[in-house]
Motif scaffolding. Structure first.
Motif: not given
Length: 527
Positions: A237, A250, A252, A255, A526-527
């Motif tokens: 990630f 952050d 998007e 993610k 997704y986080v």
């Protein structure tokens, strides 16, 4: 052209990420981290094929050097064939080990290992004391190159931002001609040296691209897809955040991309035991293997090895014997090949894959027919205009070949095979490609010696078969991410399941961009 035959059965997941990528209007060169990544990919991955290009032209041009001919007692026929083919024989010997190294230790280690093998091979080649040692050195050079090619093409496709991925993987093969041009230039220049260093210096310099890979390989990150397959989720990630979102955790898009990659790879691994048997266990994988195997044959049996390895013999058949002229022609040809290969690679994003392949094979067929006729005319009538026409068709061949078999090969392979089988899939391609190259480099001098221009007719017939095969068998993969193509030939339910897993994680009720790209279904991001 609409997909037909096997291609009509292709299935893809919904293009969620593809649509998000289309909304990104910022050019790659305006993104600092992505700029750095692409700059580092140049010597470590894109430049790998420079070694293959250097080898093909080095062995082509040293044959022009009188001292090479004298040292090896003017090799011809089967001896010349095995000297040229030894490189591909070494590659074939390496192939059973390549997927294990790639999937166990990662892409970077595979490149590092293969590069060191080639450095050793280059030094042995430069200091050879006879044909046997020279052949062994070339086998070592060939043994190292598949580790680098398979790992490098995969790593580049898996690290690149989706928008630039087709261009990056297309440039991978285009850099072949950088190595070829450098080798042609160096070998032409060293002809002036009146001793054995006229061919030993080019042999020694073949280690340079591998030394570049060794020096820079650990400056680039590992494939995030490989890391995810090893449950190193956070590390993967962070790589995507740094290079695909310029450090914005952050983002998007990242993610969504991470959710798609992770969800698809998990689904792949749930349905895979990552063995050789599974490459033929299902109808979908069998189709991929057939296409990948055929592509390996096509890239080497389309007449290109005649130009790459035996230009000297071709020119002698049409009356050109001056080493100075042949050396200059060879440099000019490689310059032309480099220019058109790079230009074509920059435009691959704009055209569907099947259309480019069909134009490629049809134009190659017509080019080879014309080339055969012009060579026959010269050998029958000694017409100078026929000799000039033959040289013209040798030059015309290059862009015809490059628009498909050069520009698209690794782009298409990476799209064709899902992550779990990608290393094995490209290995199968390499096996058939190297086997075909070994065969053609061995038999080409024998065919040219025995039947002269008639040898070209065999390529005309084969190219006709390629036209039929590409039309009926090649699926369209244009305009999708790697994960959206993961279940290209599988049951549509798997593609739908992959989409559902992604949608479940990435949809935001309050994120218009994601909702618009994915059809408005709401779910947890997704986080």
């Amino acid at each position: 052209m609409a997909p037909v035959g096997t291609a009509a059965q292709a299935h893809t997941a919904d293009p969620i990420i593809t649509q998000l990528v289309a909304q990104d209007n910022v050019r790659w060169y305006r993104k600092k981290n992505l700029r750095v990544l692409y700059l580092l990919l140049l010597p470590t991955c894109i430049g790998i094929e420079m070694t293959s290009g250097f080898d093909s032209q080095m062995i082509n041009t040293v044959q022009i050097a009188p001292h090479w001919q004298k040292f090896f007692d003017h090799p011809a026929g089967s001896l010349l064939g095995i000297i040229s083919a030894a490189y591909n024989l070494g590659a074939i010997c390496a192939l059973p080990f390549v997927p294990f190294v790639n999937d166990t230790f990662g892409r970077r280690i595979a490149i590092f290992f293969g590069s060191w093998v080639m450095v050793v091979g280059a030094f042995i080649q430069a200091f050879s004391n006879g044909p046997a040692m020279y052949i062994v050195a070339r086998i070592l050079l060939g043994f190292g190159i598949p580790f680098c090619i398979i790992a490098g093409s995969s790593l580049m496709g898996e690290l690149s931002y989706p928008k630039e991925r087709p261009i990056m993987t297309s440039l991978f093969n285009a850099l072949y001609f950088v190595g070829a041009l450098i080798a042609a230039g160096i070998s032409f220049g060293t002809q002036a040296i009146d001793n054995d260093w006229s061919w030993r210096i080019p042999s020694l310099l073949q280690a340079v691209p591998s030394l570049l890979q060794i020096s820079f390989i650990f400056f680039i990150p590992e494939s995030p897809r490989f890391l995810i397959s090893k449950d190193k989720i956070d590390e993967a990630f962070q790589i995507l955040v740094k290079y695909h979102a310029e450090g914005d955790p952050d983002s998007e898009f990242v993610k969504a991309e991470m959710a798609q990659i992770e969800g698809t790879i998990k689904l792949e691994l749930e349905n895979s035991n990552r063995s050789w048997w599974e490459m033929i266990a299902t109808a979908g994988m069998r189709k991929r293997v057939i296409i990948g195997s055929a592509l390996g044959l096509f890239t080497q049996w389309s007449g290109n090895t005649l130009i790459s390895y035996f230009l000297n013999d071709l020119l002698k058949l049409i009356g050109f014997t001056d080493p100075n002229f042949k050396g200059k022609l060879n440099v000019g040809l490689n310059s032309w090949q480099l220019v058109n290969a790079v230009v074509i690679s920059l435009f691959v994003r704009r055209f569907p894959r099947r259309k480019m392949y069909m134009v490629c094979v049809i134009s190659l067929l017509f080019c080879y027919i014309a080339w055969t006729v012009s060579m026959e005319r010269f050998m029958t009538t000694s017409s100078q205009s026929a000799a000039i026409a033959t040289i013209f068709f040798i030059f015309a061949y290059s862009p015809c070949y490059n628009m498909g078999y050069n520009a698209l090969t690794y782009t298409y392979l990476i799209e064709l095979f899902p992550f779990a089988q990608r290393a094995r899939g490209i290995t199968i391609f390499q096996f058939f490609g190297r086997g075909a190259a070994f065969f053609t480099t061995f038999v080409n001098p024998i065919g040219l010696d025995n039947i002269k221009w008639k040898w070209l007719i065999t390529y005309c017939c084969w190219l006709g078969f390629e036209c039929v095969f590409v039309y009926f068998m090649f699926p369209e993969t244009y305009g999708r991410t790697l994960e959206e193509l993961a279940f290209l030939f599988e049951d549509q339910t798997l593609a739908d399941e992959a989409t559902a897993r992604v949608e479940k994680q990435i949809h935001h009720e309050d994120n218009p961009a994601i909702i618009h790209a994915t059809g408005g279904v709401e779910s947890k991001a997704y986080v």
